[in-house]
Design a protein around this motif. Structure first.
Motif, short mmCIF file in Angstrom:
data_model
loop_
_atom_site.label_atom_id
_atom_site.label_comp_id
_atom_site.label_asym_id
_atom_site.label_seq_id
_atom_site.Cartn_x
_atom_site.Cartn_y
_atom_site.Cartn_z
N UNK A 183 0.83 -1.20 0.00
CA UNK A 183 0.00 0.00 0.00
C UNK A 183 0.86 1.26 0.00
N UNK A 184 2.13 1.09 0.31
CA UNK A 184 3.04 2.22 0.38
C UNK A 184 3.86 2.37 -0.88
N UNK A 185 5.05 2.91 -0.74
CA UNK A 185 5.92 3.13 -1.88
C UNK A 185 7.32 3.46 -1.42
N UNK A 186 8.20 3.76 -2.36
CA UNK A 186 9.57 4.18 -2.04
C UNK A 186 9.50 5.69 -1.81
N UNK A 187 9.53 6.10 -0.56
CA UNK A 187 9.28 7.50 -0.22
C UNK A 187 10.54 8.24 0.23
N UNK A 188 11.65 7.53 0.37
CA UNK A 188 12.90 8.19 0.75
C UNK A 188 13.48 8.93 -0.44
N UNK A 189 13.74 10.23 -0.28
CA UNK A 189 14.23 11.04 -1.39
C UNK A 189 15.64 10.65 -1.80
#
Length: 256
Positions: free
Chosen positions: A227-233
């Motif tokens: 449900x999430x994603x790769x959110x680290x910049x």
């Protein structure tokens, strides 16, 4: 707690929210409280920490701390925590992108249909709303100002270039990369698709999407919630590109 703390000279400034204090400055050595913001409210709601990070602004040469809360954007005196100005915002659910400041102007954006807004701060800390529109609706992943234009992903439109002063869209596309986050180095953006893990380099152009290469990040995390994603910049330092997907950390040489 999700924001990035601001370290400024002898202080660490953070936004714990709650009924006691929305924003606090702590001594960076021993954690002692230097000041707490007082009488700072967030619309008709109890103040609570979201995801936006405090930034330093210098409108009219006056140093301030600027923070975006759920329903308020605010400027504070760095020495005392006194509220210098506030302006209403219609954020909801999760307010994530950090304010972008230049000269006397403060730009904010958030998702869930909120849109974007540019404020001009007067020398008496009066606030003028330059524009408020639905052109950029950045949920997360951030927007970056290069020259006179902002770049980022807008919900419903895709990757976009927005004129900083007018708020108009210069171009937008959802053809080449899905929703994600980005960083900028040497006039080039490095963007990361939150679902597929594709990494794309594109030019800071106000004319159109100008791609300069891509590759596939992998292997992707098997622990991350679907449900999430790769959110680290993405982070670039010393000619190295660092990317993180939950337990996986990647480093690429991009010096040439």
């Amino acid at each position: 707690f999700a924001e990035s703390p601001l370290v400024d000279v002898d202080k660490v400034v953070v936004s714990p929210g709650g009924t006691e204090s929305s924003i606090v400055a702590l001594n960076k050595i021993d954690g002692e409280v230097i000041w707490k913001s007082e009488n700072l409210t967030d619309g008709d709601k109890e103040t609570k920490d979201h995801y936006s990070s405090i930034v330093i602004a210098k409108p009219n040469g006056q140093k301030q701390y600027v923070q975006l809360m759920e329903q308020t954007v605010v400027g504070l005196d760095p020495e005392t925590g006194k509220t210098l100005w506030t302006h209403p915002w219609e954020g909801s659910v999760a307010v994530i992108p950090t304010p972008v400041v230049r000269d006397n102007y403060v730009y904010i954006t958030s998702g869930y249909g909120a849109g974007s807004m540019l404020l001009e701060i007067g020398d008496d800390n009066s606030v003028k709303e330059v524009y408020r529109n639905k052109v950029m609706k950045n949920h997360h992943g951030g927007v970056i100002l290069v020259g006179d234009f902002l770049y980022g992903f807008s919900d419903g439109a895709g990757w976009m270039c927005q004129d900083f002063m007018s708020g108009e869209s210069m171009w937008e596309t959802d053809e080449f990369l899905g929703k994600g986050c980005l960083t900028c180095v040497d006039g080039m953006f490095i963007a990361l698709d939150e679902k597929s893990g594709e990494v794309v380099m594109f030019e800071a152009s106000d004319v159109r999407w100008k791609e300069h290469g891509r590759f596939q990040l992998g292997p992707l995390s098997e622990k991350r919630s679907r449900r999430g994603g790769i959110w680290t910049h993405p982070v670039v330092s010393g000619g190295k590109l660092y990317l993180k997907d939950q337990e996986n950390l990647f480093c690429y040489d991009i010096s040439e």
